[in-house]
Write a protein that holds these residues in place. Structure first.
Motif, PDB file in Angstrom:
ATOM      1  N   LEU A   1      48.127  32.797  47.402  1.00 19.02           N
ATOM      2  CA  LEU A   1      48.295  33.711  46.275  1.00 19.02           C
ATOM      3  C   LEU A   1      46.994  33.850  45.481  1.00 19.02           C
ATOM      4  O   LEU A   1      46.654  34.946  45.025  1.00 19.02           O
ATOM      5  CB  LEU A   1      49.417  33.199  45.362  1.00 19.02           C
ATOM      6  N   HIS A   2      46.296  32.741  45.333  1.00 23.35           N
ATOM      7  CA  HIS A   2      45.023  32.754  44.602  1.00 23.35           C
ATOM      8  C   HIS A   2      44.017  33.667  45.303  1.00 23.35           C
ATOM      9  O   HIS A   2      43.329  34.463  44.657  1.00 23.35           O
ATOM     10  CB  HIS A   2      44.477  31.319  44.522  1.00 23.35           C
ATOM     11  N   ARG A   3      43.966  33.552  46.602  1.00 18.54           N
ATOM     12  CA  ARG A   3      43.024  34.369  47.382  1.00 18.54           C
ATOM     13  C   ARG A   3      43.389  35.854  47.308  1.00 18.54           C
ATOM     14  O   ARG A   3      42.521  36.705  47.088  1.00 18.54           O
ATOM     15  CB  ARG A   3      43.004  33.896  48.831  1.00 18.54           C
ATOM     16  N   TYR A   4      44.682  36.182  47.479  1.00 18.19           N
ATOM     17  CA  TYR A   4      45.099  37.584  47.449  1.00 18.19           C
ATOM     18  C   TYR A   4      44.884  38.198  46.066  1.00 18.19           C
ATOM     19  O   TYR A   4      44.462  39.356  45.950  1.00 18.19           O
ATOM     20  CB  TYR A   4      46.570  37.697  47.844  1.00 18.19           C
ATOM     21  N   ALA A   5      45.162  37.423  45.016  1.00 20.09           N
ATOM     22  CA  ALA A   5      44.951  37.925  43.659  1.00 20.09           C
ATOM     23  C   ALA A   5      43.469  38.157  43.394  1.00 20.09           C
ATOM     24  O   ALA A   5      43.100  39.104  42.691  1.00 20.09           O
ATOM     25  CB  ALA A   5      45.528  36.943  42.639  1.00 20.09           C
ATOM     26  N   ALA A   6      42.618  37.299  43.962  1.00 19.40           N
ATOM     27  CA  ALA A   6      41.171  37.466  43.785  1.00 19.40           C
ATOM     28  C   ALA A   6      40.700  38.784  44.388  1.00 19.40           C
ATOM     29  O   ALA A   6      39.916  39.519  43.771  1.00 19.40           O
ATOM     30  CB  ALA A   6      40.425  36.296  44.426  1.00 19.40           C
ATOM     31  N   PHE A   7      41.187  39.107  45.578  1.00 22.69           N
ATOM     32  CA  PHE A   7      40.778  40.363  46.208  1.00 22.69           C
ATOM     33  C   PHE A   7      41.410  41.566  45.505  1.00 22.69           C
ATOM     34  O   PHE A   7      40.804  42.646  45.452  1.00 22.69           O
ATOM     35  CB  PHE A   7      41.143  40.351  47.691  1.00 22.69           C
ATOM     36  N   ALA A   8      42.621  41.397  44.944  1.00 23.51           N
ATOM     37  CA  ALA A   8      43.239  42.480  44.170  1.00 23.51           C
ATOM     38  C   ALA A   8      42.426  42.774  42.920  1.00 23.51           C
ATOM     39  O   ALA A   8      42.184  43.935  42.566  1.00 23.51           O
ATOM     40  CB  ALA A   8      44.676  42.105  43.792  1.00 23.51           C
ATOM     41  N   LEU A   9      41.972  41.711  42.248  1.00 18.42           N
ATOM     42  CA  LEU A   9      41.144  41.888  41.056  1.00 18.42           C
ATOM     43  C   LEU A   9      39.803  42.518  41.418  1.00 18.42           C
ATOM     44  O   LEU A   9      39.319  43.414  40.717  1.00 18.42           O
ATOM     45  CB  LEU A   9      40.924  40.541  40.370  1.00 18.42           C
ATOM     46  N   LEU A  10      39.199  42.061  42.509  1.00 16.89           N
ATOM     47  CA  LEU A  10      37.932  42.626  42.961  1.00 16.89           C
ATOM     48  C   LEU A  10      38.088  44.110  43.267  1.00 16.89           C
ATOM     49  O   LEU A  10      37.255  44.930  42.873  1.00 16.89           O
ATOM     50  CB  LEU A  10      37.438  41.878  44.198  1.00 16.89           C
ATOM     51  N   GLY A  11      39.180  44.471  43.946  1.00 18.06           N
ATOM     52  CA  GLY A  11      39.433  45.875  44.254  1.00 18.06           C
ATOM     53  C   GLY A  11      39.636  46.701  42.996  1.00 18.06           C
ATOM     54  O   GLY A  11      39.127  47.830  42.892  1.00 18.06           O
ATOM     55  N   GLY A  12      40.378  46.140  42.027  1.00 15.54           N
ATOM     56  CA  GLY A  12      40.599  46.846  40.772  1.00 15.54           C
ATOM     57  C   GLY A  12      39.317  47.087  40.007  1.00 15.54           C
ATOM     58  O   GLY A  12      39.110  48.167  39.431  1.00 15.54           O
ATOM     59  N   LEU A  13      38.426  46.097  39.998  1.00 18.20           N
ATOM     60  CA  LEU A  13      37.154  46.242  39.302  1.00 18.20           C
ATOM     61  C   LEU A  13      36.264  47.289  39.976  1.00 18.20           C
ATOM     62  O   LEU A  13      35.572  48.057  39.309  1.00 18.20           O
ATOM     63  CB  LEU A  13      36.432  44.893  39.250  1.00 18.20           C
ATOM     64  N   ILE A  14      36.296  47.320  41.300  1.00 14.98           N
ATOM     65  CA  ILE A  14      35.513  48.328  42.030  1.00 14.98           C
ATOM     66  C   ILE A  14      36.024  49.729  41.706  1.00 14.98           C
ATOM     67  O   ILE A  14      35.245  50.659  41.455  1.00 14.98           O
ATOM     68  CB  ILE A  14      35.565  48.060  43.544  1.00 14.98           C
ATOM     69  N   ILE A  15      37.355  49.887  41.699  1.00 13.19           N
ATOM     70  CA  ILE A  15      37.949  51.181  41.352  1.00 13.19           C
ATOM     71  C   ILE A  15      37.578  51.563  39.920  1.00 13.19           C
ATOM     72  O   ILE A  15      37.261  52.721  39.627  1.00 13.19           O
ATOM     73  CB  ILE A  15      39.477  51.133  41.526  1.00 13.19           C
TER      74      ILE A  15
END
Length: 238
Positions: A66-80
């Protein structure tokens, strides 16, 4: 900003969506991170106990996932966030402090502390909000970098691993930095929430749900130009 009846558009739907997605990812990261960290508060471990009660005794692999998936979700959100505000809205650079903002910061601070009744109206975000925004960006990038450095699968993404330094030395300080920055991030989240729900900021807080603020509120609290507007202290009655 576009006037619509008695309201002013402050955030569009895309901005509101990535704000709440980023918040959700951030909260999952904090929860799973503190669970993995096994935070001890006065002899209790509330995050680990909650995870064990919710999922079971064997929860660590799931927490890491969950920690890993949330990290990539946050990274994707910041890029957007960066792409949308820079390339589509064209407002990214206006969210950074300007020279006029820096000149107005003392007036804003004195007003907040009750030292002066002189007030400053900023175009959309005041300098405190802009600095907090920058703080979030820097801390999240550093937390992400140190997190990648601790991960066997993703540490190749961080250039520091190519330097001629001892592996254990880098890993130790990456973990220390990751933990310290996490508590810095918690402080920033608490500050963001505190100022967001202050009585004078409630309409702005609600606008992250509806996208709009009342026209009267906007005219009272926000500058009509792209520069801060200084409001003199009201004259005392004789």
């Amino acid at each position: 900003m576009i006037l619509s009846g008695q309201t002013v558009q402050r955030y569009d739907s895309v901005q509101r969506i990535y704000h709440w997605v980023n918040l959700g990812a951030l909260l999952v990261l904090l929860w799973t991170g503190l669970t993995i960290y096994d935070l001890n508060i006065f002899g209790t471990r509330p995050f680990s106990a909650f995870a064990a009660a919710l999922i079971g005794d064997v929860f660590t692999p799931l927490m890491f996932g969950l920690h890993r998936y949330a990290a990539f979700a946050l990274l994707g959100g910041l890029i957007i966030h960066i792409i949308y505000d820079t390339g589509i809205k064209g407002i990214f650079w206006s969210e950074l402090p300007s020279k006029a903002d820096l000149r107005a910061q003392n007036i804003l601070a004195k007003n907040f502390l009750g030292i002066s009744k002189e007030y400053v109206k900023f175009p959309k975000f005041n300098i405190g909000q802009k600095m907090l925004h920058i703080g979030f960006a820097i801390v999240i990038v550093l937390i992400g970098a140190t997190g990648f450095m601790m991960s066997a699968n993703y540490r190749f993404l961080v250039p520091i691993w190519w330097l001629p330094l001892d592996f254990d030395f880098i890993l130790f300080w990456a973990r220390v930095a990751h933990d310290v920055l996490t508590f810095v991030l918690i402080t920033l989240v608490v500050m963001h929430f505190y100022f967001g729900v202050r009585r004078e900021n409630i309409p702005t807080f609600k606008s992250m749900l509806s996208g709009k603020v009342p026209k009267e509120y906007h005219e009272k609290h926000f500058s009509s130009s792209e520069e801060p507007e200084i409001i003199p202290a009201p004259k005392e009655e004789e």
